[in-house]
Motif scaffolding. Structure first.
Motif, PDB file in Angstrom:
ATOM      1  N   SER A  16       9.070  20.081   1.554  1.00 23.41           N
ATOM      2  CA  SER A  16       9.818  19.985   0.288  1.00 23.41           C
ATOM      3  C   SER A  16       9.588  18.635  -0.393  1.00 23.41           C
ATOM      4  CB  SER A  16      11.315  20.230   0.521  1.00 23.41           C
ATOM      5  OG  SER A  16      11.934  19.111   1.135  1.00 23.41           O
ATOM      6  N   PHE A  17       9.065  17.658   0.349  1.00 27.03           N
ATOM      7  CA  PHE A  17       8.758  16.336  -0.209  1.00 27.03           C
ATOM      8  C   PHE A  17       7.301  16.229  -0.680  1.00 27.03           C
ATOM      9  CE2 PHE A  17      12.570  15.301   2.101  1.00 27.03           C
ATOM     10  CZ  PHE A  17      13.157  14.284   1.358  1.00 27.03           C
ATOM     11  N   ALA A  18       6.503  17.252  -0.488  1.00 24.68           N
ATOM     12  CA  ALA A  18       5.061  17.179  -0.757  1.00 24.68           C
ATOM     13  C   ALA A  18       4.730  16.646  -2.143  1.00 24.68           C
ATOM     14  CB  ALA A  18       4.410  18.542  -0.544  1.00 24.68           C
ATOM     15  N   GLU A  33      -4.586   5.699   5.181  1.00 27.64           N
ATOM     16  CA  GLU A  33      -3.755   6.836   4.768  1.00 27.64           C
ATOM     17  C   GLU A  33      -2.670   7.041   5.812  1.00 27.64           C
ATOM     18  OE1 GLU A  33      -6.614   9.982   4.803  1.00 27.64           O
ATOM     19  OE2 GLU A  33      -7.667   9.232   3.034  1.00 27.64           O
ATOM     20  N   TYR A  34      -1.595   7.692   5.393  1.00 21.44           N
ATOM     21  CA  TYR A  34      -0.514   8.020   6.321  1.00 21.44           C
ATOM     22  C   TYR A  34      -0.418   9.533   6.392  1.00 21.44           C
ATOM     23  CZ  TYR A  34       4.116   7.732   8.554  1.00 21.44           C
ATOM     24  OH  TYR A  34       5.184   7.838   9.412  1.00 21.44           O
ATOM     25  N   VAL A  91       0.820  -1.209   0.000  1.00 18.76           N
ATOM     26  CA  VAL A  91       0.000   0.000   0.000  1.00 18.76           C
ATOM     27  C   VAL A  91       0.858   1.266   0.000  1.00 18.76           C
ATOM     28  CG1 VAL A  91      -1.700   1.296   1.354  1.00 18.76           C
ATOM     29  CG2 VAL A  91      -1.953  -1.165   1.070  1.00 18.76           C
ATOM     30  N   PHE A  92       1.996   1.224   0.679  1.00 19.60           N
ATOM     31  CA  PHE A  92       2.838   2.413   0.817  1.00 19.60           C
ATOM     32  C   PHE A  92       4.199   2.270   0.135  1.00 19.60           C
ATOM     33  CE2 PHE A  92      -0.136   2.660   4.399  1.00 19.60           C
ATOM     34  CZ  PHE A  92      -0.645   3.934   4.197  1.00 19.60           C
ATOM     35  N   GLU A  93       4.295   1.395  -0.849  1.00 21.47           N
ATOM     36  CA  GLU A  93       5.576   1.126  -1.510  1.00 21.47           C
ATOM     37  C   GLU A  93       6.284   2.382  -2.012  1.00 21.47           C
ATOM     38  OE1 GLU A  93       8.388   0.582  -4.604  1.00 21.47           O
ATOM     39  OE2 GLU A  93       6.328   1.143  -5.070  1.00 21.47           O
ATOM     40  N   PRO A  94       5.580   3.338  -2.647  1.00 24.82           N
ATOM     41  CA  PRO A  94       6.292   4.542  -3.090  1.00 24.82           C
ATOM     42  C   PRO A  94       6.918   5.331  -1.928  1.00 24.82           C
ATOM     43  CG  PRO A  94       4.160   4.389  -4.186  1.00 24.82           C
ATOM     44  CD  PRO A  94       4.181   3.349  -3.105  1.00 24.82           C
ATOM     45  N   PRO A 123       3.100   9.824  -2.293  1.00 22.17           N
ATOM     46  CA  PRO A 123       1.988   9.156  -2.978  1.00 22.17           C
ATOM     47  C   PRO A 123       0.641   9.704  -2.510  1.00 22.17           C
ATOM     48  CG  PRO A 123       3.050   7.666  -1.393  1.00 22.17           C
ATOM     49  CD  PRO A 123       3.850   8.926  -1.414  1.00 22.17           C
ATOM     50  N   ALA A 124      -0.407   9.418  -3.250  1.00 22.27           N
ATOM     51  CA  ALA A 124      -1.737   9.979  -2.989  1.00 22.27           C
ATOM     52  C   ALA A 124      -2.296   9.597  -1.623  1.00 22.27           C
ATOM     53  CB  ALA A 124      -2.707   9.545  -4.080  1.00 22.27           C
ATOM     54  N   ASN A 125      -1.879   8.467  -1.066  1.00 23.48           N
ATOM     55  CA  ASN A 125      -2.411   8.041   0.227  1.00 23.48           C
ATOM     56  C   ASN A 125      -1.582   8.562   1.406  1.00 23.48           C
ATOM     57  OD1 ASN A 125      -0.203   6.404  -0.245  1.00 23.48           O
ATOM     58  ND2 ASN A 125      -1.248   4.487   0.250  1.00 23.48           N
ATOM     59  N   CYS A 126      -0.691   9.501   1.129  1.00 24.06           N
ATOM     60  CA  CYS A 126       0.122  10.126   2.178  1.00 24.06           C
ATOM     61  C   CYS A 126      -0.086  11.632   2.145  1.00 24.06           C
ATOM     62  CB  CYS A 126       1.605   9.821   1.973  1.00 24.06           C
ATOM     63  SG  CYS A 126       2.000   8.070   2.091  1.00 24.06           S
TER      64      CYS A 126
END
Length: 140
Positions: A109-111, A79-80, A35-38, A115-118
């Motif tokens: 700066s990482f926004a 979601e995270y 689910v959070f691989e990226p 991924p979409a679920n974070c």
């Protein structure tokens, strides 16, 4: 002083390729990687530790707890919500590195890479206790 929404989920620190609880025990669910691989890849390639809350708008606390603590379970709605970031070196030192305001700038700066679920948890600056009280009342 900062204020933010508190999600009724589980604190999760992404460290060394695993989501860990506040006691640093890895969550059991093997689907977290899928689910959070990226995010796992981003953390590994940038040498960062993400700290936040695993939460689902569709699951109550008990259901989310059951899924996270089991070896299987559908995490598609999870979601995270990230509220802090440190380098691995900062994490490994007692001082924890940069001040929070600087770490929050780093996190933002990482926004565009998340991924979409974070999501990054919005922080509200409270210059005094009156502002903190007013902000708290708005969240209720």
């Amino acid at each position: 002083m900062y204020a933010s929404i508190k999600y009724d989920g589980f604190r999760g620190t992404l460290l060394n390729g695993e989501f860990r609880s506040p006691t640093m025990k890895p969550f059991a669910n093997n689907s977290l990687w899928r689910v959070f691989e990226p995010l796992f890849t981003l953390a590994e390639t940038t040498n960062m530790v993400f700290d936040g809350e695993l939460w689902s708008p569709l699951l109550d606390f008990s259901s989310l707890s059951s899924i996270l603590r089991s070896f299987k379970g559908n995490l598609d709605s999870v979601e995270y919500h990230i509220f802090d970031i440190l380098t691995v070196d900062e994490w490994n030192t007692a001082e924890k590195g940069a001040r929070y305001v600087n770490r929050f700038v780093r996190l933002n700066s990482f926004a565009s890479s998340l991924p979409a679920n974070c999501r990054i948890v919005r922080q509200i600056t409270c210059l005094n206790s009156d502002v903190a009280t007013t902000t708290y009342a708005k969240f209720l």
